[in-house]
Design an enzyme around this catalytic site. Structure first.
Site, short mmCIF file in Angstrom:
data_model
loop_
_atom_site.label_atom_id
_atom_site.label_comp_id
_atom_site.label_asym_id
_atom_site.label_seq_id
_atom_site.Cartn_x
_atom_site.Cartn_y
_atom_site.Cartn_z
N ASP A 1 54.12 2.76 5.83
CA ASP A 1 54.74 1.57 5.26
C ASP A 1 55.45 1.89 3.95
OD1 ASP A 1 53.90 0.05 7.36
OD2 ASP A 1 52.02 -0.53 6.40
N CYS B 1 46.42 0.60 0.73
CA CYS B 1 47.62 -0.24 0.73
C CYS B 1 48.01 -0.62 -0.70
CB CYS B 1 47.40 -1.50 1.55
SG CYS B 1 46.71 -1.15 3.19
N CYS C 1 51.57 -4.11 4.98
CA CYS C 1 50.72 -5.11 5.60
C CYS C 1 50.32 -6.20 4.60
CB CYS C 1 49.46 -4.42 6.10
SG CYS C 1 48.50 -3.79 4.72
N CYS D 1 50.05 5.21 6.39
CA CYS D 1 50.41 4.24 7.43
C CYS D 1 51.90 4.19 7.70
CB CYS D 1 49.93 2.84 7.03
SG CYS D 1 50.70 2.27 5.50
FE1 FES Z 1 50.30 0.17 5.45
FE2 FES Z 1 48.63 -1.58 4.49
S1 FES Z 1 48.49 -0.58 6.39
S2 FES Z 1 50.37 -0.82 3.57
#
Ligand code: FES
Length: 147
Positions: free
Chosen positions: A37, A104, A60, A35
Site C-alpha cells: 500500500d 499500517c 487500509c 502490504c
Molecule cells: Fe496495507 Fe494496512 S494493510 S496499509
C-alpha cells in the site's frame, strides 16, 4: 465485535485531513513492502511550523485512521517536533491497533518523515531527527517500533 476500537472506527469512517492539497510546500510518499500500500502526505510549512497537513492513501482502514490522527497531531508543530513522533505515538493516540495492523501506521510516520526530509533538502535545513535518515529505506523499522 469489531477488532477495532471506536476511535479507530471514527477516524476510518470520518478521516480528518484526507484529500489533495493545492500547492503544498512538501510532499512525501511511502510504499509499504509489507502490504504494497501507498501513502502520500502533503504539508504546508511556514517558518518551520506545519500549518496544514493532508494525506492520500491506497492503504487500509488502519492506515487511514493512523494518518488521520497523525495529520491532526503534526499540525501546529515545528518540523523537529513532528519528526519526534513515531508510529507508536499515532497508534497510542488511536487507543491501539490490533498487532497485525501496527505496520499500517508506519506509512504515516515514514511519509511525514520523507516530506520533511524533502523540504529540508530543498531549503538547506539541518533538522534534529533527520540524522541518518535514509529516504530509500525499507520498512523493517516497523518491527522495531512496535515491540
Ligand atoms: Fe496495507 Fe494496512 S494493510 S496499509
Amino acid at each position: 465485535m469489531s477488532m477495532f476500537n471506536e476511535k479507530v472506527m471514527d477516524h476510518f469512517m470520518n478521516p480528518r485531513n484526507a484529500g489533495e492539497m493545492e500547492n503544498p510546500d512538501a510532499v512525501g510518499s511511502f510504499g509499504s513492502p509489507v502490504c504494497g500500500d501507498m501513502m502520500e502526505i502533503a504539508l504546508k510549512i511556514e517558518n518551520d511550523v506545519i500549518v496544514d497537513a493532508k494525506f492520500r492513501t491506497f492503504g487500509c482502514g488502519s492506515a487511514i485512521a493512523s494518518s488521520s490522527v497523525a495529520t491532526e497531531m503534526i499540525k501546529g508543530k515545528t518540523l523537529e517536533e513532528a519528526l519526534a513522533y513515531t508510529n507508536q505515538n499515532f497508534v497510542d493516540e488511536l487507543g491501539g491497533l490490533p498487532a497485525p495492523k501496527v505496520h499500517c501506521s508506519m506509512l504515516a510516520e515514514q511519509a511525514i518523515r520523507l516530506a520533511i526530509y524533502n523540504y529540508a533538502q530543498e531549503h538547506g535545513l539541518t533538522l534534529k531527527g533527520l540524522e541518518g535518515f535514509d529516504p530509500n529505506q525499507e520498512m523493517d523499522a516497523c518491527h522495531v517500533h512496535h515491540e
